[in-house]
Design an enzyme around this catalytic site. Structure first.
Site, mmCIF file in Angstrom:
data_model
loop_
_atom_site.group_PDB
_atom_site.id
_atom_site.type_symbol
_atom_site.label_atom_id
_atom_site.label_comp_id
_atom_site.label_asym_id
_atom_site.label_seq_id
_atom_site.Cartn_x
_atom_site.Cartn_y
_atom_site.Cartn_z
ATOM 1 N N GLU A 142 25.769 30.055 -14.645
ATOM 2 C CA GLU A 142 26.984 29.258 -14.445
ATOM 3 C C GLU A 142 28.265 30.038 -14.717
ATOM 4 O O GLU A 142 29.303 29.762 -14.122
ATOM 5 C CB GLU A 142 26.952 27.995 -15.322
ATOM 6 C CG GLU A 142 25.936 26.953 -14.875
ATOM 7 C CD GLU A 142 24.560 27.131 -15.500
ATOM 8 O OE1 GLU A 142 24.325 28.188 -16.118
ATOM 9 O OE2 GLU A 142 23.719 26.222 -15.369
ATOM 10 N N PHE B 167 19.125 14.518 -24.111
ATOM 11 C CA PHE B 167 18.712 15.815 -23.575
ATOM 12 C C PHE B 167 19.829 16.413 -22.716
ATOM 13 O O PHE B 167 20.379 15.727 -21.857
ATOM 14 C CB PHE B 167 17.429 15.654 -22.740
ATOM 15 C CG PHE B 167 16.996 16.949 -22.098
ATOM 16 C CD1 PHE B 167 16.610 18.029 -22.886
ATOM 17 C CD2 PHE B 167 17.004 17.089 -20.721
ATOM 18 C CE1 PHE B 167 16.229 19.232 -22.297
ATOM 19 C CE2 PHE B 167 16.623 18.291 -20.132
ATOM 20 C CZ PHE B 167 16.235 19.355 -20.920
ATOM 21 N N GLN B 168 20.143 17.667 -22.962
ATOM 22 C CA GLN B 168 21.212 18.399 -22.255
ATOM 23 C C GLN B 168 22.563 17.689 -22.363
ATOM 24 O O GLN B 168 23.382 17.770 -21.455
ATOM 25 C CB GLN B 168 20.831 18.664 -20.795
ATOM 26 C CG GLN B 168 19.694 19.678 -20.688
ATOM 27 C CD GLN B 168 19.512 20.263 -19.296
ATOM 28 O OE1 GLN B 168 19.780 19.612 -18.303
ATOM 29 N NE2 GLN B 168 19.040 21.497 -19.242
ATOM 30 N N LYS C 77 25.931 10.772 -15.081
ATOM 31 C CA LYS C 77 24.976 10.632 -13.988
ATOM 32 C C LYS C 77 25.005 9.222 -13.393
ATOM 33 O O LYS C 77 24.887 9.058 -12.173
ATOM 34 C CB LYS C 77 23.573 10.958 -14.511
ATOM 35 C CG LYS C 77 22.594 11.334 -13.409
ATOM 36 C CD LYS C 77 21.280 11.834 -13.983
ATOM 37 C CE LYS C 77 20.310 12.196 -12.873
ATOM 38 N NZ LYS C 77 18.999 12.597 -13.403
ATOM 39 N N MET D 253 35.886 52.013 -23.627
ATOM 40 C CA MET D 253 37.121 51.622 -24.308
ATOM 41 C C MET D 253 36.858 51.403 -25.803
ATOM 42 O O MET D 253 37.707 51.723 -26.633
ATOM 43 C CB MET D 253 37.713 50.365 -23.664
ATOM 44 C CG MET D 253 39.155 50.113 -24.057
ATOM 45 S SD MET D 253 40.281 51.467 -23.641
ATOM 46 C CE MET D 253 40.838 50.984 -22.006
#
Lengths: 582, 171
Positions: A52, A114-115, A164, A480
């Site tokens: 993502e 969940f999630q 949802k 760097m």
């Protein structure tokens, strides 16, 4: 009354109405209804990334290269938290982006489902604005408002969290008219009295400089044109931040190169000695100013920015003008011409600037045995600049060498993570830029450490037949970090060696890319030619000098005139005050 | 190495915002995220249709920080207007406190006498306690609470400051 449809369909309808052609995303439980709606339509193209974070950087790359907002679709919980880095990146660099996140059903919110993650809570501080949509009736308007906020004023990321059940429940949707927000009203036009004062200051200045930034790119291509006109009629030298490269052509006579920590000697000295600094869509970032109390001590400062909070944030200015930098510059040019100002005699100033230019601060020690990384970027520019390529970068030494040695003639061709400095930005950004510009040559100039931070996106380019090129300046160090350890910590290389590197050629081939390795200076030109000749994605592993450092450099805590030009001027240990600065 | 700080001023800000979920978290979060101070924060809706809330924030910082606080508040999407009442000049600030005091005999009489001096009202009483309601400038409430400590202070609840500019104009 329009017909009732599901929240998921309302989302698709609204996105279509807003002209969205492509979204970058990754499916999951809490966005299944939206993915099903996507499956059943042909107007919007979905690009499946492999992580993502990459969806957000791809959307940034798309936005930066096309001027259109980037759109992201991810699931709840880990989908949303993985997107946080890219959202923050877009906030810091003012990139217009709308991120749709799935959420657990409204009755489950707060139950540690969940999630489940508190997405609006987590993203409150890294978005320009965010929403939790609680009913399908409001969804359409929220999507339209989100795009309005993301793309107007100072652009930035907006998150819309959609539970949802809201995606499944139905409601009518009607395209809203012009958005007239109750409290959000960005100021586009500048105050004409202040603009007139700015013009008089500019006309009277003996040692002016135009200090330009990413705001000009954000304002649109017309702003870059009007900048060129402003520079032409005033005769003032022009420098730019990292984010503003390309707004003024690098081939222009008045171009001084980038300023700041790795800016040119002439740009930084011109800032330091100027009697007038006109800041155009930049924000006096610490990478630009160096030590604040020694920044441009002789200069009056005019600051033009669309964000009022950028005014007097780090540097006190004499004349702040809030407004879109393109509009304000346009008014400045009009006033200048109406008052029949002519170009002032700046010959003494230019004579001085030419002396600074003669330092040739971007020169570097040549080598016949090793490929100098600067030479690799120059060779890449030589071979490609006529094609007007889009360049993306990761973060580190290679990024600065690309900024210094790749010369940009037009806006929207230089895509880099400036504010947040996100390693792993370049490859997904290149993918987004390529999708927005299918016929352009898109090259990610990368480091061997950064590229591994989103290496999984090789598969995305393969899947969508995107001919992006990755050009790795491989010095086997997080260069760097190593450079700062040399400067600050007596070369104690704590964890900055890139051990256990993959074979990038074979890795590319495993993903269906062409792989090329360039090992010696005599292979450089032919290797680049081979990369350009191949009609498809190519990963180039260019082995460069291992311990080359990026100069000029203003060390942390130092002023513009305390620039380090070469390796032999530094090494050792800095004091605690300097160590505490980033 | 030592961390330096500049001279601080105390400013009272009036902020009108759209009354939507999360707006208070957004504002309070901006203060913590940018390292600004909140001495007091009060919020309540002020419109008939519950659409707009008025927030009064007392903050401290150097003048440059205060200027940034105002600008940062002003750019937030749900913020309608930010007014620096301290910068504006003359304004009134009031705070309300509930002060519970326990005691019997002389203590009880002394508590009532002091309450009268401070124009505090008795809003609850038992045989051995009072709850006083006192309104005024924060310093006045501080003094009242300080005196009640000697008599038998049990607990204090304060609203934080609400403020308004003097004169006939709205902010």
């Amino acid at each position: 009354m329009p017909k009732e449809q599901s929240g998921a369909n309302i989302l698709i309808e609204a996105l279509s109405d807003l002209g969205v052609e492509v979204i970058f995303g990754y499916p999951g439980g809490a966005v299944l209804p939206i993915y099903d709606a996507l499956f059943q339509q042909k107007r919007i193209r979905h690009i499946l990334v492999r992580h993502e974070q990459a969806a957000t950087h791809a959307a940034e790359g798309y936005a930066r290269a096309t001027g259109k907002p980037g759109v992201v679709l991810v699931t709840s919980g880990p989908g949303a938290t993985n997107a946080v880095t890219g959202i923050t990146d877009a906030l810091m660099d003012s990139i217009p982006m709308v991120v749709i996140t799935g959420q657990v059903a409204t009755h489950l919110i707060g139950s540690d489902a969940f999630q489940e993650a508190d997405t609006v809570g987590i993203t409150r501080h890294c978005t320009k604005h965010n929403y939790l949509v609680k009913s399908p009736e409001t969804l359409g308007n929220v999507i339209h408002e989100a795009f309005h906020i993301a793309t107007t004023g100072r652009p930035g990321p907006v998150v819309v969290d959609i539970p949802k059940d809201v995606q499944v429940a139905t409601a009518p949707y009607k395209k809203p008219g012009t958005i007239n927000h109750a409290s959000y009203r960005p100021q586009v036009k500048g105050d004409i009295k202040l603009i007139e004062a700015a013009v008089e200051m500019l006309a009277a200045a003996e040692r002016p400089i135009l200090y330009t930034g990413g705001g000009i790119i954000n304002s649109g291509p017309a702003a870059s044109q009007i900048l060129r006109e402003l520079a032409r009629i005033t005769g003032a030298p022009v420098t730019s931040t990292l984010m503003g490269l390309g707004a003024y052509p690098a081939s222009g006579d008045q171009w001084l190169g980038m300023l700041g920590m790795h800016g040119t000697y002439e740009a930084n000295w011109t800032m330091n000695q100027a009697d007038l600094i006109v800041c155009l869509g930049a924000r006096f970032d610490d990478r630009v100013t160096g030590r604040l109390d020694a920044f441009a001590p002789k200069a009056k400062k005019i600051h033009i920015d669309i964000d009022r909070s950028s005014m007097n944030k780090t540097v006190r200015v004499d004349l702040p003008i809030v407004g879109d930098v393109g509009h304000v510059m346009e008014d400045m040019v009009k006033v200048w011409k109406a008052r029949q100002h002519t170009k002032a005699d700046l010959s003494a100033w230019w004579k001085q600037i030419d002396e600074w230019r003669a330092k040739k601060s971007l020169s570097y020690p040549p080598s016949t045995t090793e490929i100098m990384p600067q030479a690799a970027v120059q060779a890449l520019w030589n071979a490609t600049h006529k094609k007007n390529p889009i360049i993306t970068t990761e973060v580190g030494q290679h990024q600065m060498w690309a900024a210094q040695h790749f010369h940009f003639e037009s806006p929207n061709k230089w895509l880099t993570s400036g504010g947040l400095g996100t390693m792993g930005y370049g490859l997904p950004a290149a993918i987004g830029a390529q999708l927005g510009n299918p016929n352009a040559l898109v090259i990610d100039i990368a480091g061997e450490a950064s590229i591994q931070m989103n290496i999984q996106e090789l598969a995305t380019a393969t899947q969508y037949r995107l001919p992006v090129k990755i050009f790795i300046l491989n010095n086997e160090y997080m260069g760097m970090v190593r450079q700062w350890q040399e400067l600050t910590y007596s070369s104690r290389y704590s964890e900055s060696y890139s051990d256990a590197l993959p074979d990038f050629v074979k890795l590319g081939e495993a993903y269906g890319w062409k792989g090329i390795r360039i090992e010696t200076p005599d292979q450089l030109e032919s290797g680049i030619a081979e990369m350009l000749a191949y009609d498809g994605p190519v990963i180039v592993d260019c082995l460069v000098a291992k311990v080359a450092n990026c100069f000029p450099m203003i060390p942390s805590g130092a002023s513009h005139v305390e620039m380090i030009l070469a390796d032999d001027q530094v090494s050792g240990e800095l004091d605690d005050e300097a160590k505490a600065l980033v | 190495m030592h961390i330096k700080e500049g001279l601080k001023e105390r400013h009272t800000l009036s902020v009108t915002v759209t009354n939507e979920p999360g707006v208070l978290a957004r504002i309070a979060g901006m203060f913590t995220a940018r390292g600004y101070n909140i001495e007091s924060l009060t919020v309540a809706d002020i419109t008939e249709d519950d659409s707009i809330s008025r927030i009064t924030i007392v903050t401290t910082g150097t003048p440059a920080v205060i200027e940034q606080v105002v600008a940062q508040l002003d750019r937030m999407v749900p913020v309608h207007k930010v007014t620096d009442l301290t910068l504006l000049g003359d304004h009134v600030e009031r705070e309300l406190a509930l002060v519970k005091v326990a005691g019997t005999g002389d203590h009880r009489i002394e508590a009532l006498r002091l309450a009268e001096v401070f124009r505090a009202n008795v809003v609850d009483t038992t045989i051995s306690s009072f709850v006083f309601e006192v309104t005024g400038a924060s310093t006045k409430i501080d003094r009242f609470v300080e005196l009640m400590k000697e008599i038998g202070l049990v607990e204090v609840a304060r609203t934080g400051i609400v403020a308004m500019a003097r004169g006939k104009e709205a902010i």
